[in-house]
Design a protein around this motif. Sequence first.
Motif, PDB file in Angstrom:
ATOM      1  N   PHE A  74     -17.298   3.489   2.999  1.00 16.41           N
ATOM      2  CA  PHE A  74     -16.445   4.466   2.319  1.00 16.41           C
ATOM      3  C   PHE A  74     -15.121   4.625   3.057  1.00 16.41           C
ATOM      4  O   PHE A  74     -14.064   4.699   2.433  1.00 16.41           O
ATOM      5  N   ASN A  75     -15.176   4.660   4.398  1.00 13.29           N
ATOM      6  CA  ASN A  75     -13.943   4.766   5.178  1.00 13.29           C
ATOM      7  C   ASN A  75     -13.052   3.552   4.972  1.00 13.29           C
ATOM      8  O   ASN A  75     -11.822   3.684   4.914  1.00 13.29           O
ATOM      9  N   LYS A  76     -13.649   2.380   4.863  1.00 12.19           N
ATOM     10  CA  LYS A  76     -12.874   1.166   4.608  1.00 12.19           C
ATOM     11  C   LYS A  76     -12.190   1.257   3.245  1.00 12.19           C
ATOM     12  O   LYS A  76     -11.029   0.886   3.082  1.00 12.19           O
ATOM     13  N   PHE A  77     -12.931   1.758   2.266  1.00 11.74           N
ATOM     14  CA  PHE A  77     -12.371   1.936   0.924  1.00 11.74           C
ATOM     15  C   PHE A  77     -11.201   2.914   0.950  1.00 11.74           C
ATOM     16  O   PHE A  77     -10.132   2.632   0.413  1.00 11.74           O
ATOM     17  N   THR A  78     -11.392   4.059   1.582  1.00 14.30           N
ATOM     18  CA  THR A  78     -10.342   5.084   1.574  1.00 14.30           C
ATOM     19  C   THR A  78      -9.146   4.681   2.427  1.00 14.30           C
ATOM     20  O   THR A  78      -8.019   5.052   2.109  1.00 14.30           O
ATOM     21  N   LEU A  79      -9.367   3.902   3.493  1.00 10.80           N
ATOM     22  CA  LEU A  79      -8.264   3.478   4.344  1.00 10.80           C
ATOM     23  C   LEU A  79      -7.247   2.645   3.556  1.00 10.80           C
ATOM     24  O   LEU A  79      -6.040   2.794   3.727  1.00 10.80           O
ATOM     25  N   LYS A  80      -7.738   1.826   2.646  1.00 14.64           N
ATOM     26  CA  LYS A  80      -6.851   1.013   1.808  1.00 14.64           C
ATOM     27  C   LYS A  80      -5.908   1.910   1.004  1.00 14.64           C
ATOM     28  O   LYS A  80      -4.704   1.655   0.913  1.00 14.64           O
ATOM     29  N   TYR A  81      -6.440   2.990   0.457  1.00 11.04           N
ATOM     30  CA  TYR A  81      -5.615   3.893  -0.352  1.00 11.04           C
ATOM     31  C   TYR A  81      -4.713   4.779   0.513  1.00 11.04           C
ATOM     32  O   TYR A  81      -3.620   5.136   0.107  1.00 11.04           O
ATOM     33  N   ILE A  82      -5.163   5.107   1.713  1.00 11.63           N
ATOM     34  CA  ILE A  82      -4.326   5.886   2.634  1.00 11.63           C
ATOM     35  C   ILE A  82      -3.113   5.063   3.051  1.00 11.63           C
ATOM     36  O   ILE A  82      -1.987   5.566   3.099  1.00 11.63           O
ATOM     37  N   ILE A  83      -3.335   3.784   3.348  1.00 11.16           N
ATOM     38  CA  ILE A  83      -2.223   2.906   3.725  1.00 11.16           C
ATOM     39  C   ILE A  83      -1.256   2.761   2.562  1.00 11.16           C
ATOM     40  O   ILE A  83      -0.038   2.840   2.735  1.00 11.16           O
ATOM     41  N   ARG A  84      -1.780   2.572   1.362  1.00 13.29           N
ATOM     42  CA  ARG A  84      -0.911   2.456   0.187  1.00 13.29           C
ATOM     43  C   ARG A  84      -0.097   3.724  -0.018  1.00 13.29           C
ATOM     44  O   ARG A  84       1.104   3.674  -0.305  1.00 13.29           O
ATOM     45  N   LEU A  85      -0.727   4.879   0.130  1.00 14.64           N
ATOM     46  CA  LEU A  85      -0.019   6.149  -0.019  1.00 14.64           C
ATOM     47  C   LEU A  85       1.050   6.318   1.050  1.00 14.64           C
ATOM     48  O   LEU A  85       2.167   6.744   0.761  1.00 14.64           O
ATOM     49  N   SER A  86       0.724   5.961   2.286  1.00 11.32           N
ATOM     50  CA  SER A  86       1.696   6.114   3.364  1.00 11.32           C
ATOM     51  C   SER A  86       2.899   5.190   3.153  1.00 11.32           C
ATOM     52  O   SER A  86       4.019   5.562   3.447  1.00 11.32           O
ATOM     53  N   LEU A  87       2.661   3.987   2.645  1.00  8.08           N
ATOM     54  CA  LEU A  87       3.778   3.093   2.342  1.00  8.08           C
ATOM     55  C   LEU A  87       4.616   3.613   1.193  1.00  8.08           C
ATOM     56  O   LEU A  87       5.843   3.513   1.206  1.00  8.08           O
ATOM     57  N   THR A  88       3.967   4.176   0.206  1.00  8.26           N
ATOM     58  CA  THR A  88       4.680   4.746  -0.932  1.00  8.26           C
ATOM     59  C   THR A  88       5.539   5.922  -0.501  1.00  8.26           C
ATOM     60  O   THR A  88       6.686   6.057  -0.921  1.00  8.26           O
ATOM     61  N   MET A  89       4.996   6.750   0.358  1.00  7.68           N
ATOM     62  CA  MET A  89       5.734   7.938   0.798  1.00  7.68           C
ATOM     63  C   MET A  89       6.559   7.674   2.042  1.00  7.68           C
ATOM     64  O   MET A  89       7.223   8.572   2.547  1.00  7.68           O
ATOM     65  N   GLN A  90       6.493   6.460   2.567  1.00  3.26           N
ATOM     66  CA  GLN A  90       7.221   6.048   3.773  1.00  3.26           C
ATOM     67  C   GLN A  90       6.895   6.933   4.966  1.00  3.26           C
ATOM     68  O   GLN A  90       7.773   7.421   5.679  1.00  3.26           O
ATOM     69  N   ILE A  91       5.603   7.127   5.164  1.00  3.76           N
ATOM     70  CA  ILE A  91       5.122   7.903   6.310  1.00  3.76           C
ATOM     71  C   ILE A  91       4.799   6.921   7.434  1.00  3.76           C
ATOM     72  O   ILE A  91       4.077   5.951   7.231  1.00  3.76           O
TER      73      ILE A  91
END
Length: 94
Positions: A74-91
């Motif tokens: 589950f953490n592996k799954f969510t990490l993919k979306y966290i990275i995508r969100l951080s790139l989108t928001m430029q965090i």
Amino acid sequence: MMRIAILLFVFHVDYSSASAQSPALSASTPLKEKGDLSSLMVEGIDRFLTSETNRVQQSRAGLWHRDFSSAEAFNKFTLKYIIRLSLTMQINGL
């Protein structure tokens, strides 16, 4: 002072008679709803938003394929979306 009172009276009579004789818009009909119009509007908005929320929930369920087999999966799954969100928001910092 009397002139102002007479002028206001004449304007009021002229204005009220003109508005009573105004023709209706060609594609309109007189309002026939009874009751509190604001509560009817709120009920309609509530029905629309509830139906849209349900529709979006159903369509979104097919987009997410969560892996609940283990905490690591589950953490592996969510990490993919966290990275995508951080790139989108430029965090930075991940």
